[in-house]
Enzyme design. Structure first.
Site, PDB file in Angstrom:
ATOM      1  CD  GLU A  90      -2.204   1.415   3.227  1.00 44.46           C
ATOM      2  OE1 GLU A  90      -3.056   2.246   3.125  1.00 44.46           O
ATOM      3  OE2 GLU A  90      -1.532   0.211   3.993  1.00 44.46           O
ATOM      4  CG  ASP A 147      16.566  -0.832  10.542  1.00 50.06           C
ATOM      5  OD1 ASP A 147      17.118  -0.359  11.132  1.00 50.06           O
ATOM      6  OD2 ASP A 147      16.536  -1.114   9.150  1.00 50.06           O
TER       7      ASP A 147
END
Length: 295
Positions: free
Chosen positions: A98, A199
């Site tokens: 998306e 991360d």
């Protein structure tokens, strides 16, 4: 590899995955880090899509990223891009997501991000690690199941990165002493497995134009939640409202201030292994600082 020659094949995969016939309007390159080629794909009669491409051999890492995004989405906490499909052609591997338009951060948005991240961190598991290995940046990241966090972090995070650095010819003073005494940073503190982004720096967190926070580009596994929080300090991008929202929802142990350096050492080593340069000096400085904390 060639940028867009296989785009019709990728669109066939999208159509098969969604059950909808999608006609391409345009595709333009956009910034998306230094690992993948990234594109915003405009479709006729459909919302835009975000396309990542890499060499065919990169497919296992796109597979891991897709599974991570879906696992985070299933917590119904912080927003992540929805996964459309992933796969490979003869020319490239790809991941289609998306496309989420970006806006700017606000104090309320930052606080909400902290709150929602804390809620995601409450996702329980009986073990550390993850269902498969993945990567952080372009560095392979092993995620074997473990019931001992300290051993997991020692062996599969720090020792792993030190080994990669040695292959590049870089040895770090005090490494052995630090690894042999890593237990000393966990006195009176027993981490539990939390679902991590893995991360989480400022470049992997953003806001919609309405101020809704979302995160992306994960290196997910189950580990000590402090590792996610530690990395938010390394490059900035998170203000006091973010930490306020987090602490109100899931307060941190007071020993985090010391362990923050231990956890960011992993990222300093990884950045050295990826980019070289001054990250070796940063890692050595952190080692020296940590050695002073060992009784």
């Amino acid at each position: 590899f060639i940028l867009l020659d296989d785009l019709p094949l990728i669109f066939d995969c999208i159509a098969e995955s969604t059950g909808k016939s999608i006609r391409l309007n345009s595709a333009r390159s956009i910034s998306g880090g230094c690992i993948n080629q990234c594109f915003k794909v405009e479709c006729m009669d459909s919302t835009p899509l975000f396309l990542k491409k890499n060499a065919p051999s990169f497919l296992p890492f796109f597979n891991a990223e897709a599974l991570a995004l879906r696992e985070m989405e299933e917590t119904h906490t912080i927003r992540v891009p929805q996964v459309i499909t992933w796969g490979k052609t003869e020319l490239s591997s790809f991941l289609v997501l998306e496309f989420i338009p970006e806006g700017g951060p606000t104090a309320s948005g930052q606080e909400k991000m902290g709150t929602l991240l804390a809620q995601m961190h409450r996702t329980p598991r009986e073990h550390f690690g993850w269902s498969q290995d993945n990567c952080i940046g372009a560095t392979p990241q092993p995620n074997p199941y473990s019931t001992n966090w300290v051993s997991f972090y020692k062996d599969y995070r720090l020792h792993h990165q030190f080994g990669l650095a040695e292959k590049k010819g870089r040895l770090f003073e005090g490494k052995k002493h630090l690894l042999n005494n890593i237990d000393s940073f966990f006195v009176n503190y027993t981490p539990v497995p939390s679902l991590l982004h893995g991360d989480l720096w400022g470049g992997n967190a953003s806001y919609t134009p309405k101020g809704e926070p979302f995160i992306f580009d994960p290196a997910t596994y189950y580990g000590d939640r402090e590792t996610d929080l530690a990395f938010t300090y390394m490059f900035g991008g998170f203000d006091s409202s973010f930490y306020k929202g987090y602490e109100k929802t899931f307060p941190l142990d007071q020993g985090f201030k010391t362990r923050k350096t231990l956890y960011n050492l992993y990222h300093e080593l990884n950045h050295f292994n990826l980019f070289g340069g001054g990250y070796a000096n940063s890692a050595q400085s952190s080692i020296n600082q940590l050695l002073k904390q060992i009784p």
